[in-house]
Each structure stands twice: as C-alpha cells, then as structure tokens.
Design a protein around this motif. Structure first.
Motif, PDB file in Angstrom:
ATOM      1  N   THR A   2       2.060   1.317   4.729  1.00  0.00           N
ATOM      2  CA  THR A   2       2.038   0.361   4.087  1.00  0.00           C
ATOM      3  C   THR A   2       3.220  -0.197   3.733  1.00  0.00           C
ATOM      4  O   THR A   2       3.795  -0.363   2.770  1.00  0.00           O
ATOM      5  CB  THR A   2       0.646  -0.136   3.582  1.00  0.00           C
ATOM      6  OG1 THR A   2       0.105  -1.334   3.095  1.00  0.00           O
ATOM      7  CG2 THR A   2       0.526   0.408   1.363  1.00  0.00           C
ATOM      8  N   SER A   3       2.973  -2.584   3.487  1.00  0.00           N
ATOM      9  CA  SER A   3       3.981  -2.847   3.025  1.00  0.00           C
ATOM     10  C   SER A   3       3.311  -3.641   1.888  1.00  0.00           C
ATOM     11  O   SER A   3       3.970  -4.784   1.297  1.00  0.00           O
ATOM     12  CB  SER A   3       4.774  -4.174   4.321  1.00  0.00           C
ATOM     13  OG  SER A   3       3.531  -4.825   4.670  1.00  0.00           O
ATOM     14  N   LEU A   4       2.067  -3.246   1.795  1.00  0.00           N
ATOM     15  CA  LEU A   4       1.409  -4.334   0.229  1.00  0.00           C
ATOM     16  C   LEU A   4       1.272  -3.294  -0.543  1.00  0.00           C
ATOM     17  O   LEU A   4       1.280  -2.580  -1.153  1.00  0.00           O
ATOM     18  CB  LEU A   4       0.231  -4.397   1.103  1.00  0.00           C
ATOM     19  CG  LEU A   4      -1.052  -4.990   0.166  1.00  0.00           C
ATOM     20  CD1 LEU A   4      -0.704  -6.409   0.036  1.00  0.00           C
ATOM     21  CD2 LEU A   4      -2.866  -4.755   0.657  1.00  0.00           C
ATOM     22  N   PRO A   5       2.053  -3.686  -1.492  1.00  0.00           N
ATOM     23  CA  PRO A   5       2.374  -3.380  -2.901  1.00  0.00           C
ATOM     24  C   PRO A   5       0.962  -3.519  -3.647  1.00  0.00           C
ATOM     25  O   PRO A   5       0.065  -3.511  -3.456  1.00  0.00           O
ATOM     26  CB  PRO A   5       3.735  -4.022  -3.750  1.00  0.00           C
ATOM     27  CG  PRO A   5       4.443  -5.024  -3.192  1.00  0.00           C
ATOM     28  CD  PRO A   5       2.805  -5.699  -1.392  1.00  0.00           C
ATOM     29  N   PRO A   6       0.639  -2.229  -4.298  1.00  0.00           N
ATOM     30  CA  PRO A   6      -0.445  -1.549  -5.098  1.00  0.00           C
ATOM     31  C   PRO A   6      -0.932  -2.811  -6.294  1.00  0.00           C
ATOM     32  O   PRO A   6      -2.423  -3.386  -5.861  1.00  0.00           O
ATOM     33  CB  PRO A   6      -0.386  -0.716  -5.223  1.00  0.00           C
ATOM     34  CG  PRO A   6       0.468   0.579  -4.135  1.00  0.00           C
ATOM     35  CD  PRO A   6       1.806  -0.809  -4.264  1.00  0.00           C
ATOM     36  N   ALA A   7       0.629  -3.523  -6.591  1.00  0.00           N
ATOM     37  CA  ALA A   7      -0.432  -4.288  -7.742  1.00  0.00           C
ATOM     38  C   ALA A   7      -1.112  -5.784  -7.380  1.00  0.00           C
ATOM     39  O   ALA A   7      -1.512  -6.596  -7.624  1.00  0.00           O
ATOM     40  CB  ALA A   7       1.201  -4.127  -8.691  1.00  0.00           C
ATOM     41  N   THR A   8       0.404  -5.806  -5.913  1.00  0.00           N
ATOM     42  CA  THR A   8      -0.848  -7.159  -4.998  1.00  0.00           C
ATOM     43  C   THR A   8      -2.250  -6.548  -4.629  1.00  0.00           C
ATOM     44  O   THR A   8      -2.173  -7.971  -4.538  1.00  0.00           O
ATOM     45  CB  THR A   8      -0.068  -7.874  -4.031  1.00  0.00           C
ATOM     46  OG1 THR A   8       1.881  -7.253  -4.062  1.00  0.00           O
ATOM     47  CG2 THR A   8      -0.302  -8.518  -3.073  1.00  0.00           C
ATOM     48  N   ALA A   9      -2.149  -5.424  -3.732  1.00  0.00           N
ATOM     49  CA  ALA A   9      -3.281  -5.752  -3.655  1.00  0.00           C
ATOM     50  C   ALA A   9      -4.246  -5.877  -4.999  1.00  0.00           C
ATOM     51  O   ALA A   9      -6.234  -5.878  -4.586  1.00  0.00           O
ATOM     52  CB  ALA A   9      -4.085  -4.264  -3.360  1.00  0.00           C
ATOM     53  N   ILE A  10      -4.196  -4.960  -6.100  1.00  0.00           N
ATOM     54  CA  ILE A  10      -5.153  -5.684  -7.162  1.00  0.00           C
ATOM     55  C   ILE A  10      -5.183  -7.151  -7.517  1.00  0.00           C
ATOM     56  O   ILE A  10      -5.971  -7.367  -8.412  1.00  0.00           O
ATOM     57  CB  ILE A  10      -4.581  -4.499  -8.488  1.00  0.00           C
ATOM     58  CG1 ILE A  10      -5.139  -2.499  -8.098  1.00  0.00           C
ATOM     59  CG2 ILE A  10      -5.493  -4.286  -9.676  1.00  0.00           C
ATOM     60  CD1 ILE A  10      -5.908  -2.554  -7.541  1.00  0.00           C
ATOM     61  N   ASP A  11      -4.363  -7.455  -7.261  1.00  0.00           N
ATOM     62  CA  ASP A  11      -3.698  -9.065  -7.957  1.00  0.00           C
ATOM     63  C   ASP A  11      -5.188  -9.800  -6.920  1.00  0.00           C
ATOM     64  O   ASP A  11      -6.187 -10.646  -7.610  1.00  0.00           O
ATOM     65  CB  ASP A  11      -2.390  -9.214  -7.708  1.00  0.00           C
ATOM     66  CG  ASP A  11      -1.574  -8.919  -8.733  1.00  0.00           C
ATOM     67  OD1 ASP A  11      -2.260  -8.710  -9.987  1.00  0.00           O
ATOM     68  OD2 ASP A  11      -1.031  -9.047  -8.885  1.00  0.00           O
ATOM     69  N   ARG A  12      -4.579  -9.399  -5.962  1.00  0.00           N
ATOM     70  CA  ARG A  12      -5.548 -10.073  -5.069  1.00  0.00           C
ATOM     71  C   ARG A  12      -7.161  -9.871  -4.968  1.00  0.00           C
ATOM     72  O   ARG A  12      -8.091 -10.832  -5.124  1.00  0.00           O
ATOM     73  CB  ARG A  12      -4.691 -10.272  -3.185  1.00  0.00           C
ATOM     74  CG  ARG A  12      -3.870 -10.768  -2.831  1.00  0.00           C
ATOM     75  CD  ARG A  12      -3.472 -10.292  -1.729  1.00  0.00           C
ATOM     76  NE  ARG A  12      -4.429 -10.845  -0.365  1.00  0.00           N
ATOM     77  CZ  ARG A  12      -4.117 -10.222   1.140  1.00  0.00           C
ATOM     78  NH1 ARG A  12      -3.082  -9.427   1.045  1.00  0.00           N
ATOM     79  NH2 ARG A  12      -4.556 -10.731   1.802  1.00  0.00           N
ATOM     80  N   LEU A  13      -7.205  -8.680  -4.986  1.00  0.00           N
ATOM     81  CA  LEU A  13      -9.095  -7.932  -4.766  1.00  0.00           C
ATOM     82  C   LEU A  13      -9.500  -8.824  -6.265  1.00  0.00           C
ATOM     83  O   LEU A  13     -11.203  -9.341  -6.417  1.00  0.00           O
ATOM     84  CB  LEU A  13      -9.127  -6.550  -5.216  1.00  0.00           C
ATOM     85  CG  LEU A  13      -8.571  -6.190  -3.696  1.00  0.00           C
ATOM     86  CD1 LEU A  13      -8.770  -4.298  -3.319  1.00  0.00           C
ATOM     87  CD2 LEU A  13     -10.053  -6.489  -2.787  1.00  0.00           C
ATOM     88  N   ARG A  14      -9.044  -8.598  -7.500  1.00  0.00           N
ATOM     89  CA  ARG A  14      -9.598  -9.401  -9.040  1.00  0.00           C
ATOM     90  C   ARG A  14      -9.682 -11.152  -8.634  1.00  0.00           C
ATOM     91  O   ARG A  14     -10.394 -11.301  -9.215  1.00  0.00           O
ATOM     92  CB  ARG A  14      -8.360  -9.104  -9.526  1.00  0.00           C
ATOM     93  CG  ARG A  14      -8.492  -7.241 -10.615  1.00  0.00           C
ATOM     94  CD  ARG A  14      -7.718  -7.445 -11.402  1.00  0.00           C
ATOM     95  NE  ARG A  14      -7.900  -5.990 -12.011  1.00  0.00           N
ATOM     96  CZ  ARG A  14      -9.054  -5.129 -12.617  1.00  0.00           C
ATOM     97  NH1 ARG A  14      -9.722  -6.613 -13.356  1.00  0.00           N
ATOM     98  NH2 ARG A  14      -8.676  -4.096 -13.612  1.00  0.00           N
ATOM     99  N   ALA A  15      -8.345 -11.505  -7.878  1.00  0.00           N
ATOM    100  CA  ALA A  15      -8.562 -12.534  -7.303  1.00  0.00           C
ATOM    101  C   ALA A  15      -9.932 -13.526  -6.584  1.00  0.00           C
ATOM    102  O   ALA A  15     -10.648 -13.929  -7.193  1.00  0.00           O
ATOM    103  CB  ALA A  15      -7.757 -13.536  -7.346  1.00  0.00           C
ATOM    104  N   ALA A 290      -3.382   2.820  -5.564  1.00  0.00           N
ATOM    105  CA  ALA A 290      -4.427   1.464  -5.858  1.00  0.00           C
ATOM    106  C   ALA A 290      -5.006   1.609  -7.041  1.00  0.00           C
ATOM    107  O   ALA A 290      -5.484   1.041  -8.334  1.00  0.00           O
ATOM    108  CB  ALA A 290      -5.198   1.244  -4.496  1.00  0.00           C
ATOM    109  N   TYR A 291      -5.968   2.918  -7.106  1.00  0.00           N
ATOM    110  CA  TYR A 291      -6.419   3.153  -8.479  1.00  0.00           C
ATOM    111  C   TYR A 291      -6.002   3.171  -9.283  1.00  0.00           C
ATOM    112  O   TYR A 291      -6.427   2.820 -10.948  1.00  0.00           O
ATOM    113  CB  TYR A 291      -6.769   4.811  -8.070  1.00  0.00           C
ATOM    114  CG  TYR A 291      -7.919   4.748  -6.817  1.00  0.00           C
ATOM    115  CD1 TYR A 291      -8.453   3.332  -7.021  1.00  0.00           C
ATOM    116  CD2 TYR A 291      -8.264   6.063  -6.374  1.00  0.00           C
ATOM    117  CE1 TYR A 291     -10.133   3.341  -5.343  1.00  0.00           C
ATOM    118  CE2 TYR A 291      -9.958   5.743  -5.541  1.00  0.00           C
ATOM    119  CZ  TYR A 291     -10.180   4.722  -5.331  1.00  0.00           C
ATOM    120  OH  TYR A 291     -11.427   5.199  -4.256  1.00  0.00           O
TER     121      TYR A 291
END
Length: 300
Positions: A2-15, A290-291
């Motif tokens: 995947t090209s999605l960094p875990p930090a970006t995934a968590i940022d987006r989910l929290r937002a 992600a965890y």
C-alpha cells in the motif's frame, strides 16, 4: 503493497470522528467505546484434528474478551447505528497468546487499506458516499448484504449478536495437511437479565447484568475453504466445503480493566501461534502498522 502511510491513515480516521478532546487522547482510533470481560475456551476434538495450535487441543484456556462499538468516538450512544465488535485473546499455557477479531457485518466491502479509510470517511459524511461508490463499485454487494443482515442496527445485547472475522488463516494439522479457514462467533445461550436498559451506555449495562445472571456462551464456528475460495481477499464470498464446531467460548464476568492505570491492550489479528499461518490479505498485513501508530498516540 500500500502507498498509504499508517500515520496518514490514523490522521484521517481520527479526523473523520472529530479531533479528540485532550482528556480523550488515550482511546482507540476505532472501536473506541468498549469494555473487557473474562472467560474460558474449550476446543472440540475436530479442531484438534485439523490444527496443532495450543488453544485448539481441548484443554480449557483463559480468554480476555472486549465487546465494543465500531466508531472512533468513546462517548457515542449505544443507541446509535454502528457495527459492533467482539475481540478475543486466547491465553495459551506456554504464555503465548493469539487473537480473533469479529464484527457484526458478515461481508467486508473493500480490499485495501486506502479503500477502507475512504469508506469510513464516507460512512460518517454521507455526502462523500456517492463518490466512494463510483470509485469502488465492488463494495456495493457487500454493503447491501450487510444492510440486509442488519449489521448496524443496535442489538438488544452484545451477547445476542453473531460476529464474523474478516480474515482467513491457514490451519496446520499434525499429519501435514492444511486448510484455509474463516471464523464466526455464533451466540449459543445466556440468561437475559431483569430490567430495561435504555441509556447511552445500555449495552455495557445490559451485558454486566446478563453476566451477573449467568455465563454467555458462543460457538467458535469455522468454515473450511473449498478449492475456489480465496483466502487472500477479505471481500471474497466463500462456499466452504465444511463448517465445523471448533469449540465453546464461555464468558463469565466483567474483567478488571487492564487499561485503567494507563496500560494499553491491543487485540491484533496477526498475533498467531504455531499451527496457524497468515494469509496475504493486504488489510490483515497492514493492521499491525496502523495499530502501532494508534498505540503510540495513545501513549503520549
């Protein structure tokens, strides 16, 4: 990959769920509202025949269970539509553990971490849903199936719901054979408590009262893949060649909160033991990253 960094995934989910208040930093990114319960698991002889994993050999092993709501808001009302989760950690005699995570949605709609994050954003902000479905038309049949199964309808109790594990695993047998499997946690029996539970925390209040009246039991139902079933795609629909009763989970009591003093408990679907192997499901392989990102933020 995947090209999605875990930090970006968590940022987006929290937002998507709103930035947490300062006093709420120590909660999960998803399944933020939940509680812990204690119990035991005893496997059947058929499970032991098919897999050498320690918790499947027939001896009673302790389990830690967490029932939860799927959203990232720890203050959400239990009356709100939401997927519900049941996470189980099996504690083996040698000190190791393996985890199983189930949800009330029987079908998983997307194949990649990027699509999962976009789907979560669209579910919370419905104006984004048409665009998401146009970009991900393969998700529509699963979303329809989940709606028909009433996967998001608030249940009367955590104890009456069926929980479906998203991912597949390979079971290794003592005779050298192997099988790809999927898990379902299917409710068996429990005693409904007296009283009416209607508040915003009604599911937690109800399950505590139910356990005070007696244990809650589940069957670990295991589906064995047929030749055409794909274990590496979480959206695949199986036509299993066999479905077995692999054992009984008996939840007996509300557990002391292991996170009460700042500890962090993670239920990780990639935490496996000898006798079990992971599939190449891209979402399964992504989840530990992600965890770890989410745990790091909870520990700040």
């Amino acid at each position: 990959m995947t090209s999605l960094p875990p930090a970006t995934a968590i940022d987006r989910l929290r937002a998507a769920f709103g930035r947490p208040a300062a006093h709420d930093t120590n909660h999960r990114t998803l399944h933020a509202k939940g509680a812990f319960y204690a119990g035991t698991f005893t496997a059947t002889p058929r499970a032991a025949e098919l897999c050498t994993a320690g918790h499947l050999q027939g001896s009673e092993v302790p389990i830690l269970v967490r029932w939860s709501n799927g959203a990232g808001n720890p203050r959400a009302s239990d009356k709100a539509p939401d997927v519900r989760g049941m996470a189980v950690s099996f504690k083996l005699p040698d000190g190791t553990a393996t985890d199983l995570l189930g949800q009330t949605a029987p079908r998983f709609p997307v194949r990649t971490p990027e699509a999962f994050v976009a789907m979560t954003e669209a579910a919370i902000h419905p104006r984004k849903l048409p665009g998401f479905l146009l970009r991900n038309p393969h998700a529509v049949p699963a979303l329809v199936a989940n709606a028909r199964a009433k996967a998001l309808v608030p249940p009367a109790s955590y104890a009456v719901s069926t929980y479906h594990a998203v991912h597949a695993y390979r079971w290794l047998a003592a005779d050298g054979t192997s099988n790809w499997v999927r898990y379902v946690l299917r409710p068996r029996s429990s005693t409904a408590p007296d009283g009416t539970f209607t508040g915003r925390d009604r599911l937690r209040e109800e399950i505590a009262a139910r356990l005070a009246a007696g244990p809650v039991t589940y069957t670990l139902e295991v589906h064995l893949a047929d030749d055409g079933d794909d274990p590496h795609d979480p959206t695949s629909v199986w036509e299993p060649r066999e479905t077995i009763d692999a054992g009984t989970l008996t939840v007996t009591a509300v557990a002391d909160d292991p996170e009460a003093d700042g500890g962090v408990v993670v239920f990780d679907p990639t935490r496996i033991v000898d006798g079990i192997e992971l599939s190449d499901d891209p979402i399964l392989r992504y989840r530990p990253q992600a965890y770890s990102e989410s745990v790091e933020r909870r520990s700040v």
